[in-house]
Design a protein around this motif. Structure first.
Motif, PDB file in Angstrom:
ATOM      1  N   LYS A   8       0.829  -1.206   0.000  1.00 54.04           N
ATOM      2  CA  LYS A   8       0.000   0.000   0.000  1.00 54.04           C
ATOM      3  C   LYS A   8       0.867   1.261   0.000  1.00 54.04           C
ATOM      4  CE  LYS A   8      -3.979  -2.031   2.310  1.00 54.04           C
ATOM      5  NZ  LYS A   8      -4.858  -1.985   3.493  1.00 54.04           N
ATOM      6  N   THR A   9       1.966   1.229   0.756  1.00 49.44           N
ATOM      7  CA  THR A   9       2.879   2.374   0.801  1.00 49.44           C
ATOM      8  C   THR A   9       3.523   2.603  -0.563  1.00 49.44           C
ATOM      9  OG1 THR A   9       3.339   1.864   3.118  1.00 49.44           O
ATOM     10  CG2 THR A   9       4.866   3.343   2.002  1.00 49.44           C
ATOM     11  N   THR A  10       3.941   1.534  -1.198  1.00 49.07           N
ATOM     12  CA  THR A  10       4.549   1.636  -2.523  1.00 49.07           C
ATOM     13  C   THR A  10       3.543   2.166  -3.542  1.00 49.07           C
ATOM     14  OG1 THR A  10       5.985  -0.216  -1.989  1.00 49.07           O
ATOM     15  CG2 THR A  10       5.772   0.349  -4.317  1.00 49.07           C
ATOM     16  N   LEU A  11       2.306   1.683  -3.450  1.00 41.85           N
ATOM     17  CA  LEU A  11       1.247   2.136  -4.353  1.00 41.85           C
ATOM     18  C   LEU A  11       0.992   3.626  -4.173  1.00 41.85           C
ATOM     19  CD1 LEU A  11      -0.796   1.118  -6.449  1.00 41.85           C
ATOM     20  CD2 LEU A  11      -2.374   0.708  -4.574  1.00 41.85           C
ATOM     21  N   LYS A  12       0.941   4.093  -2.918  1.00 41.01           N
ATOM     22  CA  LYS A  12       0.725   5.520  -2.657  1.00 41.01           C
ATOM     23  C   LYS A  12       1.884   6.352  -3.190  1.00 41.01           C
ATOM     24  CE  LYS A  12      -0.249   9.011   0.764  1.00 41.01           C
ATOM     25  NZ  LYS A  12      -0.595   9.934  -0.246  1.00 41.01           N
ATOM     26  N   ARG A  13       3.101   5.869  -3.022  1.00 38.58           N
ATOM     27  CA  ARG A  13       4.262   6.596  -3.499  1.00 38.58           C
ATOM     28  C   ARG A  13       4.268   6.703  -5.026  1.00 38.58           C
ATOM     29  NH1 ARG A  13       9.143   3.685  -2.763  1.00 38.58           N
ATOM     30  NH2 ARG A  13       8.104   2.818  -0.954  1.00 38.58           N
ATOM     31  N   SER A  14       3.854   5.644  -5.704  1.00 33.92           N
ATOM     32  CA  SER A  14       3.910   5.651  -7.170  1.00 33.92           C
ATOM     33  C   SER A  14       2.718   6.358  -7.815  1.00 33.92           C
ATOM     34  CB  SER A  14       4.038   4.231  -7.712  1.00 33.92           C
ATOM     35  OG  SER A  14       2.893   3.490  -7.387  1.00 33.92           O
ATOM     36  N   THR A  15       1.540   6.297  -7.176  1.00 34.15           N
ATOM     37  CA  THR A  15       0.355   6.903  -7.791  1.00 34.15           C
ATOM     38  C   THR A  15      -0.063   8.216  -7.155  1.00 34.15           C
ATOM     39  OG1 THR A  15      -1.175   5.716  -6.339  1.00 34.15           O
ATOM     40  CG2 THR A  15      -0.584   4.664  -8.433  1.00 34.15           C
ATOM     41  N   GLY A  16       0.312   8.409  -5.876  1.00 36.07           N
ATOM     42  CA  GLY A  16      -0.125   9.609  -5.179  1.00 36.07           C
ATOM     43  C   GLY A  16      -1.493   9.459  -4.547  1.00 36.07           C
ATOM     44  N   LEU A  17      -2.068   8.287  -4.632  1.00 37.64           N
ATOM     45  CA  LEU A  17      -3.391   8.024  -4.064  1.00 37.64           C
ATOM     46  C   LEU A  17      -3.316   6.897  -3.053  1.00 37.64           C
ATOM     47  CD1 LEU A  17      -5.575   8.015  -7.301  1.00 37.64           C
ATOM     48  CD2 LEU A  17      -5.415   9.840  -5.626  1.00 37.64           C
ATOM     49  N   GLU A  18      -4.162   6.986  -2.035  1.00 39.13           N
ATOM     50  CA  GLU A  18      -4.278   5.892  -1.066  1.00 39.13           C
ATOM     51  C   GLU A  18      -4.965   4.709  -1.738  1.00 39.13           C
ATOM     52  OE1 GLU A  18      -3.256   5.673   2.066  1.00 39.13           O
ATOM     53  OE2 GLU A  18      -2.503   7.719   2.255  1.00 39.13           O
ATOM     54  N   TYR A  19      -4.721   3.530  -1.208  1.00 38.50           N
ATOM     55  CA  TYR A  19      -5.309   2.306  -1.742  1.00 38.50           C
ATOM     56  C   TYR A  19      -6.835   2.371  -1.707  1.00 38.50           C
ATOM     57  CZ  TYR A  19      -6.591  -2.634  -1.897  1.00 38.50           C
ATOM     58  OH  TYR A  19      -7.171  -3.828  -2.205  1.00 38.50           O
ATOM     59  N   GLU A  20      -7.385   2.877  -0.609  1.00 39.69           N
ATOM     60  CA  GLU A  20      -8.847   2.965  -0.465  1.00 39.69           C
ATOM     61  C   GLU A  20      -9.441   3.932  -1.492  1.00 39.69           C
ATOM     62  OE1 GLU A  20      -6.706   3.069   2.134  1.00 39.69           O
ATOM     63  OE2 GLU A  20      -7.183   1.051   2.870  1.00 39.69           O
ATOM     64  N   ILE A  22      -8.271   4.469  -4.495  1.00 40.85           N
ATOM     65  CA  ILE A  22      -8.259   3.766  -5.781  1.00 40.85           C
ATOM     66  C   ILE A  22      -9.420   2.784  -5.855  1.00 40.85           C
ATOM     67  CG2 ILE A  22      -6.949   2.180  -7.249  1.00 40.85           C
ATOM     68  CD1 ILE A  22      -4.404   3.503  -6.092  1.00 40.85           C
ATOM     69  N   LEU A  23      -9.686   2.080  -4.742  1.00 36.01           N
ATOM     70  CA  LEU A  23     -10.795   1.128  -4.724  1.00 36.01           C
ATOM     71  C   LEU A  23     -12.138   1.828  -4.919  1.00 36.01           C
ATOM     72  CD1 LEU A  23      -9.956  -1.398  -1.869  1.00 36.01           C
ATOM     73  CD2 LEU A  23      -9.895  -1.781  -4.317  1.00 36.01           C
ATOM     74  N   ALA A  24     -12.261   3.050  -4.407  1.00 37.74           N
ATOM     75  CA  ALA A  24     -13.528   3.771  -4.496  1.00 37.74           C
ATOM     76  C   ALA A  24     -13.768   4.364  -5.888  1.00 37.74           C
ATOM     77  CB  ALA A  24     -13.553   4.882  -3.450  1.00 37.74           C
ATOM     78  N   MET A  25     -12.736   4.451  -6.707  1.00 37.38           N
ATOM     79  CA  MET A  25     -12.877   5.040  -8.051  1.00 37.38           C
ATOM     80  C   MET A  25     -13.606   4.095  -8.992  1.00 37.38           C
ATOM     81  SD  MET A  25      -9.196   6.623  -8.989  1.00 37.38           S
ATOM     82  CE  MET A  25      -8.725   8.246  -8.532  1.00 37.38           C
ATOM     83  N   SER A  26     -14.355   4.685  -9.907  1.00 36.08           N
ATOM     84  CA  SER A  26     -14.945   3.893 -10.986  1.00 36.08           C
ATOM     85  C   SER A  26     -13.893   3.727 -12.075  1.00 36.08           C
ATOM     86  CB  SER A  26     -16.179   4.597 -11.548  1.00 36.08           C
ATOM     87  OG  SER A  26     -15.790   5.754 -12.260  1.00 36.08           O
ATOM     88  N   HIS A  27     -14.195   2.911 -13.046  1.00 38.44           N
ATOM     89  CA  HIS A  27     -13.260   2.683 -14.149  1.00 38.44           C
ATOM     90  C   HIS A  27     -12.965   3.985 -14.889  1.00 38.44           C
ATOM     91  CE1 HIS A  27     -12.167   1.626 -18.319  1.00 38.44           C
ATOM     92  NE2 HIS A  27     -11.406   0.746 -17.715  1.00 38.44           N
ATOM     93  N   ASP A  28     -14.011   4.765 -15.150  1.00 30.25           N
ATOM     94  CA  ASP A  28     -13.821   6.020 -15.878  1.00 30.25           C
ATOM     95  C   ASP A  28     -12.969   7.008 -15.087  1.00 30.25           C
ATOM     96  OD1 ASP A  28     -15.335   5.076 -17.983  1.00 30.25           O
ATOM     97  OD2 ASP A  28     -17.211   5.841 -17.150  1.00 30.25           O
ATOM     98  N   GLU A  29     -13.179   7.053 -13.764  1.00 29.35           N
ATOM     99  CA  GLU A  29     -12.370   7.940 -12.932  1.00 29.35           C
ATOM    100  C   GLU A  29     -10.903   7.509 -12.935  1.00 29.35           C
ATOM    101  OE1 GLU A  29     -15.598   9.295  -9.539  1.00 29.35           O
ATOM    102  OE2 GLU A  29     -14.521   7.392  -9.298  1.00 29.35           O
ATOM    103  N   GLU A  30     -10.672   6.209 -12.885  1.00 28.88           N
ATOM    104  CA  GLU A  30      -9.292   5.701 -12.933  1.00 28.88           C
ATOM    105  C   GLU A  30      -8.615   6.099 -14.246  1.00 28.88           C
ATOM    106  OE1 GLU A  30      -8.703   1.547 -12.166  1.00 28.88           O
ATOM    107  OE2 GLU A  30     -10.190   1.562 -10.563  1.00 28.88           O
TER     108      GLU A  30
END
Length: 81
Positions: A8-20, A22-30
């Motif tokens: 989760k830490t690596t994901l936040k560092r690479s995307t700038g978003l928390e894991y939760e 990203i999970l809450a986003m729809s496909h179009d938002e992603e």
């Protein structure tokens, strides 16, 4: 879906978003986020000349026999007799 904290830490560092988030986003938002944050990511419009497929490499190297190859081989055997 379960991820370890290090992931989760690596994901936040690479995307700038928390894991939760990203999970809450729809496909179009992603897709909109990726296009906005990382415009260099994507597929080229045209395929490069070196990347065009030429079929199965095993067939090209004659490592796999097709039914056509076998039929030709049997025809040659029949002619020899």
């Amino acid at each position: 879906m379960y991820l370890k904290e290090k992931t989760k830490t690596t994901l936040k560092r690479s995307t700038g978003l928390e894991y939760e988030e990203i999970l809450a986003m729809s496909h179009d938002e992603e897709m909109a986020y990726v296009k906005k944050a990382h415009p260099h990511i994507g597929f080229p419009k045209e395929a490069g000349s070196r990347k065009i497929g030429r079929g199965n490499p095993l067939l090209a190297r004659r490592k796999i026999r097709t039914f056509q190859d076998l039929d030709e081989k049997f025809e040659n055997l029949k002619r020899v007799k």
